[in-house]
Design a protein around this motif. Structure first.
Motif, PDB file in Angstrom:
ATOM      1  N   ASP A 282      -0.529  12.217   5.923  1.00  0.00           N
ATOM      2  CA  ASP A 282      -1.666  11.311   6.107  1.00  0.00           C
ATOM      3  C   ASP A 282      -1.455   9.965   5.420  1.00  0.00           C
ATOM      4  O   ASP A 282      -2.264   9.051   5.604  1.00  0.00           O
ATOM      5  N   ALA A 283      -0.396   9.838   4.632  1.00  0.00           N
ATOM      6  CA  ALA A 283      -0.128   8.568   3.953  1.00  0.00           C
ATOM      7  C   ALA A 283       0.169   7.483   4.993  1.00  0.00           C
ATOM      8  O   ALA A 283       0.863   7.738   5.984  1.00  0.00           O
ATOM      9  N   GLU A 353      -0.815   2.863  -9.651  1.00  0.00           N
ATOM     10  CA  GLU A 353      -1.578   3.492  -8.572  1.00  0.00           C
ATOM     11  C   GLU A 353      -1.890   2.475  -7.487  1.00  0.00           C
ATOM     12  O   GLU A 353      -1.838   2.790  -6.290  1.00  0.00           O
ATOM     13  N   GLU A 354      -2.200   1.235  -7.908  1.00  0.00           N
ATOM     14  CA  GLU A 354      -2.537   0.188  -6.943  1.00  0.00           C
ATOM     15  C   GLU A 354      -1.341  -0.166  -6.070  1.00  0.00           C
ATOM     16  O   GLU A 354      -1.468  -0.304  -4.847  1.00  0.00           O
ATOM     17  N   ARG A 355      -0.157  -0.303  -6.705  1.00  0.00           N
ATOM     18  CA  ARG A 355       1.031  -0.670  -5.925  1.00  0.00           C
ATOM     19  C   ARG A 355       1.452   0.471  -5.006  1.00  0.00           C
ATOM     20  O   ARG A 355       1.891   0.234  -3.872  1.00  0.00           O
ATOM     21  N   ILE A 356       1.327   1.697  -5.478  1.00  0.00           N
ATOM     22  CA  ILE A 356       1.649   2.853  -4.638  1.00  0.00           C
ATOM     23  C   ILE A 356       0.780   2.838  -3.381  1.00  0.00           C
ATOM     24  O   ILE A 356       1.264   3.079  -2.268  1.00  0.00           O
ATOM     25  N   LEU A 359       1.860   0.138  -0.920  1.00  0.00           N
ATOM     26  CA  LEU A 359       3.069   0.528  -0.190  1.00  0.00           C
ATOM     27  C   LEU A 359       2.806   1.658   0.797  1.00  0.00           C
ATOM     28  O   LEU A 359       3.707   2.060   1.534  1.00  0.00           O
ATOM     29  N   GLY A 360       1.568   2.172   0.807  1.00  0.00           N
ATOM     30  CA  GLY A 360       1.213   3.243   1.733  1.00  0.00           C
ATOM     31  C   GLY A 360       1.737   4.598   1.332  1.00  0.00           C
ATOM     32  O   GLY A 360       1.815   5.510   2.154  1.00  0.00           O
ATOM     33  N   LEU A 361       2.082   4.772   0.034  1.00  0.00           N
ATOM     34  CA  LEU A 361       2.684   6.016  -0.445  1.00  0.00           C
ATOM     35  C   LEU A 361       1.656   6.925  -1.114  1.00  0.00           C
ATOM     36  O   LEU A 361       2.000   7.709  -2.007  1.00  0.00           O
TER      37      LEU A 361
END
Length: 433
Positions: A282-283, A353-356, A359-361
């Motif tokens: 679902d990512a 957490e924000e950057r993850i 990046l859609g991860l």
């Protein structure tokens, strides 16, 4: 399109634009192993890695507007072939992805001369965490010593007290399999459990009857497995056959492959593996890969493989490399970075957490940061458990107690440098890990 063809295409494009400067490509070769005894685990990882960069090329035109060339050089997991691939590709490569602790150890001494970063995500020589000694090597986001600590930490959480417990350490008789021993031996002494190393030779991976006979004799409370490829399937099958309690059988992250557990299905329920990645169909990144790569017929994967741990890990691996490239591009204000600039990118990763999420991860990798001194990141990981059909999270995020073996990192790094003297330290940073 191979490396040569892309260069020709870029030259044609340059001619069509009157000789104006045209960004060519970011060459990030991968020393792949789609053949040989470890192919079953290599293929889904390589597919995930390749598909992520294909997605970036299709969706974004690459990174910073420059296409990524993730050409593979097949090694069959052979150290000799791996070194040949390294020498063949290093002339234009931004990075080396050795994909074997054995290859990593052979290439490591070359880094100070060739000045090309080694990227060994979750593998390689654990003291590479020390960026003051290993200027060009990165085992981001988590290392084998982190894995050993987290496994013992998890068991201690289940048992409460490890005094008098016995752990069998079933491991590939290869540099990879021996990597966690220093930390496991230290933890055994500190916490009072007995550690029984049981090696598995490369020619014994599919027939481990002798090793499991020893395990039956030793009657360990837990089996910790440092396995890879065919060894994992052989061990899991033997564990079921000998009725070893699967809930007390825990593997490193390379021993948590869906296909290995599918061989035993429900009988494997309870088996666990520590992991710094988690598959999440679902990512957003997985949806983009499906749209831009799989649906366009540009992938070698299949729906079942895409849902598995190793394909998702391949995606995360390339996402970390891609982010290091982007960070370097931003810092040096150029799209066509050099290996030295990529080294800076690896040292300045901030997977918040924000950057993850950007990046859609989402849910696929824990947060971590790297620095000049810290080349691993020590992201932590989740304990995954096979429920009979798939791996599910069986713990909250575990964090390694790095401070408990930081002296071991420092001393091992210093010992390596001394035995490979003259070995230049990284003068840009002071050791803090």
């Amino acid at each position: 399109m191979n490396h040569f063809t892309k260069l020709v295409a870029a030259a044609v494009l340059a001619g069509a634009t009157g000789g104006a400067a045209v960004a060519q490509e970011l060459f990030v070769p991968n020393l792949a192993y789609r053949t040989g005894p470890f192919a079953a685990t290599g293929i889904p990882i390589m597919n995930g890695q390749a598909d992520y960069f294909t997605m970036l090329n299709q969706r974004d035109g690459g990174i910073g507007g420059v296409p990524v060339n993730a050409e593979e050089c097949e090694t069959g997991y052979s150290t000799e072939k791996g070194v040949e691939c390294y020498e063949k590709l290093k002339g234009e490569a931004l990075v080396t992805q050795p994909w074997s602790t054995g290859i990593t150890l052979q290439v490591l001494p070359k880094t100070n001369v060739d000045e090309i970063p080694i990227y060994g995500p979750g593998y390689g020589f654990s003291p590479m965490a020390d960026g003051t000694t290993f200027k060009w090597a990165y085992n981001t986001p988590s290392g084998y010593w982190d894995a050993a600590d987290m496994i013992v930490q998890y068991i201690e959480g289940q048992e409460g007290d490890l005094e008098g417990k016995k752990f069998a350490f079933l491991h590939l008789d290869h540099p990879f399999g021996k990597e966690p021993l220093p930390v496991l031996e230290q933890l055994a002494e500190e916490k009072g459990f007995e550690l029984v190393p049981i090696p598995v030779g490369l020619n014994e991976m599919q027939n481990q009857s002798a090793q499991w006979l020893q395990i039956r004799r030793e009657r360990p409370d837990y089996v910790i497995m440092w396995g890879w490829g065919a060894m994992n399937a052989g061990a899991i099958t033997e564990a079921v056959k000998t009725k070893f309690p699967m809930e007390n059988f825990i593997g490193v992250w390379w021993a948590g492959h869906d296909a290995d557990l599918n061989l035993v299905g429900e009988e494997g329920a309870g088996y666990k593996s520590i992991s710094w990645s988690f598959p999440n169909m679902d990512a957003p990144v997985m949806q983009d890969i499906k749209e831009y790569v799989v649906d366009e017929g540009l992938s070698q994967t299949n729906p079942e493989e895409m849902e598995g741990v190793f394909y998702g890990r391949g995606v995360v691996i390339s996402a970390i490399l891609g982010e290091a490239i982007r960070v370097a591009q931003d810092e040096y204000d150029t799209a066509e970075i050099t290996p030295a600039q990529l080294r800076w990118g690896f040292e300045n990763l901030d997977f918040s957490e924000e950057r993850i999420a950007e990046l859609g991860l989402d849910g696929m990798v824990p947060p971590f940061q790297t620095s000049c001194e810290n080349h691993t990141g020590h992201s932590g990981g989740w304990m995954l458990e096979w429920d009979g059909e798939q791996f599910v999270k069986a713990s909250d995020l575990l964090r390694p107690n790095v401070e408990s073996y930081s002296d071991l990192i420092d001393s091992s790094a210093a010992e390596y440098a001394e035995s490979n003297a003259p070995w230049p330290n990284n003068e840009e940073c002071a050791a803090t890990n």
